[in-house]
Motif scaffolding. Structure first.
Motif, PDB file in Angstrom:
ATOM      1  N   SER A 287      50.014  53.448  11.147  1.00 44.08           N
ATOM      2  CA  SER A 287      50.461  53.836  12.484  1.00 44.08           C
ATOM      3  C   SER A 287      49.437  54.786  13.106  1.00 44.08           C
ATOM      4  O   SER A 287      48.543  55.314  12.427  1.00 44.08           O
ATOM      5  N   ILE A 288      49.569  55.003  14.401  1.00 44.51           N
ATOM      6  CA  ILE A 288      48.606  55.810  15.155  1.00 44.51           C
ATOM      7  C   ILE A 288      49.334  56.841  16.003  1.00 44.51           C
ATOM      8  O   ILE A 288      50.379  56.540  16.599  1.00 44.51           O
ATOM      9  N   VAL A 289      48.784  58.021  16.043  1.00 46.47           N
ATOM     10  CA  VAL A 289      49.204  59.057  16.989  1.00 46.47           C
ATOM     11  C   VAL A 289      48.034  59.278  17.937  1.00 46.47           C
ATOM     12  O   VAL A 289      46.888  59.439  17.507  1.00 46.47           O
ATOM     13  N   LYS A 290      48.308  59.255  19.229  1.00 52.38           N
ATOM     14  CA  LYS A 290      47.254  59.424  20.229  1.00 52.38           C
ATOM     15  C   LYS A 290      47.518  60.677  21.045  1.00 52.38           C
ATOM     16  O   LYS A 290      48.609  60.853  21.588  1.00 52.38           O
ATOM     17  N   ILE A 291      46.496  61.534  21.128  1.00 53.21           N
ATOM     18  CA  ILE A 291      46.590  62.760  21.915  1.00 53.21           C
ATOM     19  C   ILE A 291      45.604  62.646  23.068  1.00 53.21           C
ATOM     20  O   ILE A 291      44.389  62.619  22.861  1.00 53.21           O
ATOM     21  N   ILE A 292      46.127  62.539  24.264  1.00 54.37           N
ATOM     22  CA  ILE A 292      45.304  62.383  25.460  1.00 54.37           C
ATOM     23  C   ILE A 292      45.096  63.747  26.101  1.00 54.37           C
ATOM     24  O   ILE A 292      46.058  64.456  26.413  1.00 54.37           O
ATOM     25  N   LEU A 293      43.848  64.111  26.275  1.00 53.65           N
ATOM     26  CA  LEU A 293      43.486  65.386  26.899  1.00 53.65           C
ATOM     27  C   LEU A 293      42.997  65.094  28.307  1.00 53.65           C
ATOM     28  O   LEU A 293      41.958  64.456  28.485  1.00 53.65           O
ATOM     29  N   ASP A 294      43.721  65.539  29.285  1.00 46.97           N
ATOM     30  CA  ASP A 294      43.443  65.245  30.684  1.00 46.97           C
ATOM     31  C   ASP A 294      41.948  65.294  31.003  1.00 46.97           C
ATOM     32  O   ASP A 294      41.374  64.341  31.512  1.00 46.97           O
ATOM     33  N   GLN A 295      41.291  66.409  30.691  1.00 43.03           N
ATOM     34  CA  GLN A 295      39.868  66.573  30.984  1.00 43.03           C
ATOM     35  C   GLN A 295      39.039  66.810  29.731  1.00 43.03           C
ATOM     36  O   GLN A 295      37.889  67.241  29.809  1.00 43.03           O
ATOM     37  N   GLY A 296      39.603  66.517  28.570  1.00 49.81           N
ATOM     38  CA  GLY A 296      38.878  66.713  27.328  1.00 49.81           C
ATOM     39  C   GLY A 296      38.431  68.147  27.152  1.00 49.81           C
ATOM     40  O   GLY A 296      39.036  69.090  27.671  1.00 49.81           O
ATOM     41  N   MET A 297      37.337  68.326  26.405  1.00 55.11           N
ATOM     42  CA  MET A 297      36.790  69.667  26.228  1.00 55.11           C
ATOM     43  C   MET A 297      36.187  70.195  27.527  1.00 55.11           C
ATOM     44  O   MET A 297      35.954  71.389  27.678  1.00 55.11           O
ATOM     45  N   GLY A 298      35.969  69.283  28.479  1.00 51.82           N
ATOM     46  CA  GLY A 298      35.386  69.687  29.751  1.00 51.82           C
ATOM     47  C   GLY A 298      36.208  70.718  30.510  1.00 51.82           C
ATOM     48  O   GLY A 298      35.678  71.427  31.367  1.00 51.82           O
ATOM     49  N   TYR A 299      37.492  70.798  30.204  1.00 50.82           N
ATOM     50  CA  TYR A 299      38.346  71.787  30.870  1.00 50.82           C
ATOM     51  C   TYR A 299      37.899  73.211  30.550  1.00 50.82           C
ATOM     52  O   TYR A 299      38.177  74.132  31.312  1.00 50.82           O
ATOM     53  N   TRP A 300      37.194  73.360  29.423  1.00 51.69           N
ATOM     54  CA  TRP A 300      36.770  74.696  28.993  1.00 51.69           C
ATOM     55  C   TRP A 300      35.247  74.845  28.951  1.00 51.69           C
ATOM     56  O   TRP A 300      34.745  75.772  28.313  1.00 51.69           O
ATOM     57  N   THR A 301      34.493  73.969  29.618  1.00 47.25           N
ATOM     58  CA  THR A 301      33.033  74.010  29.434  1.00 47.25           C
ATOM     59  C   THR A 301      32.240  74.054  30.736  1.00 47.25           C
ATOM     60  O   THR A 301      31.098  73.612  30.779  1.00 47.25           O
ATOM     61  N   SER A 302      32.799  74.592  31.784  1.00 48.70           N
ATOM     62  CA  SER A 302      32.051  74.736  33.034  1.00 48.70           C
ATOM     63  C   SER A 302      30.820  75.616  32.805  1.00 48.70           C
ATOM     64  O   SER A 302      30.919  76.697  32.224  1.00 48.70           O
ATOM     65  N   ARG A 303      29.668  75.146  33.248  1.00 48.56           N
ATOM     66  CA  ARG A 303      28.417  75.849  32.967  1.00 48.56           C
ATOM     67  C   ARG A 303      28.409  77.286  33.482  1.00 48.56           C
ATOM     68  O   ARG A 303      27.870  78.179  32.835  1.00 48.56           O
ATOM     69  N   ARG A 304      28.990  77.508  34.631  1.00 47.24           N
ATOM     70  CA  ARG A 304      28.953  78.831  35.236  1.00 47.24           C
ATOM     71  C   ARG A 304      29.529  79.916  34.326  1.00 47.24           C
ATOM     72  O   ARG A 304      29.056  81.055  34.328  1.00 47.24           O
ATOM     73  N   ALA A 305      30.520  79.550  33.525  1.00 48.24           N
ATOM     74  CA  ALA A 305      31.173  80.532  32.658  1.00 48.24           C
ATOM     75  C   ALA A 305      30.305  80.952  31.477  1.00 48.24           C
ATOM     76  O   ALA A 305      30.556  81.999  30.865  1.00 48.24           O
ATOM     77  N   TYR A 306      29.274  80.163  31.154  1.00 52.67           N
ATOM     78  CA  TYR A 306      28.491  80.415  29.934  1.00 52.67           C
ATOM     79  C   TYR A 306      27.000  80.584  30.204  1.00 52.67           C
ATOM     80  O   TYR A 306      26.192  80.505  29.280  1.00 52.67           O
ATOM     81  N   SER A 307      26.619  80.841  31.423  1.00 53.85           N
ATOM     82  CA  SER A 307      25.191  80.878  31.783  1.00 53.85           C
ATOM     83  C   SER A 307      24.426  81.986  31.055  1.00 53.85           C
ATOM     84  O   SER A 307      23.203  81.910  30.932  1.00 53.85           O
ATOM     85  N   ARG A 308      25.113  82.991  30.552  1.00 51.36           N
ATOM     86  CA  ARG A 308      24.453  84.087  29.822  1.00 51.36           C
ATOM     87  C   ARG A 308      24.390  83.849  28.313  1.00 51.36           C
ATOM     88  O   ARG A 308      23.780  84.645  27.592  1.00 51.36           O
ATOM     89  N   GLU A 309      25.009  82.773  27.855  1.00 51.06           N
ATOM     90  CA  GLU A 309      25.051  82.501  26.412  1.00 51.06           C
ATOM     91  C   GLU A 309      23.909  81.561  26.041  1.00 51.06           C
ATOM     92  O   GLU A 309      23.966  80.371  26.274  1.00 51.06           O
ATOM     93  N   ARG A 310      22.865  82.107  25.455  1.00 48.12           N
ATOM     94  CA  ARG A 310      21.625  81.366  25.213  1.00 48.12           C
ATOM     95  C   ARG A 310      21.718  80.442  24.009  1.00 48.12           C
ATOM     96  O   ARG A 310      22.455  80.688  23.063  1.00 48.12           O
ATOM     97  N   PHE A 311      20.909  79.375  24.066  1.00 51.84           N
ATOM     98  CA  PHE A 311      20.858  78.383  22.996  1.00 51.84           C
ATOM     99  C   PHE A 311      19.448  77.829  22.937  1.00 51.84           C
ATOM    100  O   PHE A 311      18.873  77.452  23.958  1.00 51.84           O
ATOM    101  N   ASP A 312      18.877  77.777  21.721  1.00 50.39           N
ATOM    102  CA  ASP A 312      17.523  77.265  21.521  1.00 50.39           C
ATOM    103  C   ASP A 312      17.592  75.760  21.242  1.00 50.39           C
ATOM    104  O   ASP A 312      17.878  75.334  20.119  1.00 50.39           O
TER     105      ASP A 312
END
Length: 210
Positions: free
Chosen positions: A154-179
């Protein structure tokens, strides 16, 4: 106001998520799983020690922060319900057409190889067996969903309206650097990230089908 309701078809809808999961990034997975189990009656019991594999479909898992959130969510699920294998299906990261080099955790990876390396290395850091597959966008479902395959087929399906994108707007993390030139090193250092996840300024929802 948060609203969770179960209809006659066994579908639970969690509405008005708002900022309830705006927590430290290292706590996001655990908080998400707890939030889900708190609002979907009987789900934890249904899944416990019965899951064989989980697939996540989301063509927008293309940045370090989006990859981090879904991998940490899956790792937290594993701690809560037992072992399973995990796979993330996404699309080729697109580059900034203005020629800006990526530098923060919400920028896109250079290519799908870098994305896969980050996901695999981060998975090992979190004791999660996780694979990633890059698909053509036209072959990806429009929705973002976790598809949970149980041992009884059997399968359980969890639908996320906007996926992880709901928490990943670039403006909120512009100071968090990544190499982006050393994604494996960055994945091993991701356990030291220390900033707050920020939701979008509009509503979102989760649907659980079982």
């Amino acid at each position: 106001m948060l609203n969770s309701r179960l209809n006659n078809s066994g579908v639970t809808i969690i509405e008005n998520i708002d900022d309830r999961l705006d927590v430290n990034v290292l706590c996001f997975g655990e908080e998400f799983v707890g939030f889900l189990f708190d609002h979907v009656k009987g789900l934890k019991e249904k899944l416990h020690n019965r899951v064989e594999r989980i697939e996540y479909f989301d063509k927008y898992i293309v940045s370090p922060i989006s990859a981090h959130l879904i991998v940490s969510l899956m790792a937290s699920l594993k701690r809560a319900i037992g072992y399973f294998t995990a796979e993330i299906m996404t699309a080729q990261p697109k580059q900034d057409h203005r020629g800006r080099s990526p530098y923060c955790v919400a920028d896109n990876f250079y290519d799908d190889g870098s994305l896969a390396d980050f996901i695999n290395t981060l998975g090992r850091q979190l004791n999660l067996e996780v694979y990633s597959e890059v698909c053509e966008p036209r072959n990806m479902p429009h929705g973002r969903s976790l598809v949970i395959h149980l041992s009884d087929t059997s399968i359980v399906k969890i639908i996320l309206d906007q996926g992880m994108g709901y928490w990943t707007s670039r403006r909120a993390y512009s100071r968090e650097r990544f190499d982006f030139s050393d994604v494996n090193y960055e994945a091993t250092e991701a356990c030291k990230w220390n900033f707050t996840v920020k939701s979008a300024d509009h509503d979102s929802y989760i649907v659980v089908q079982r």
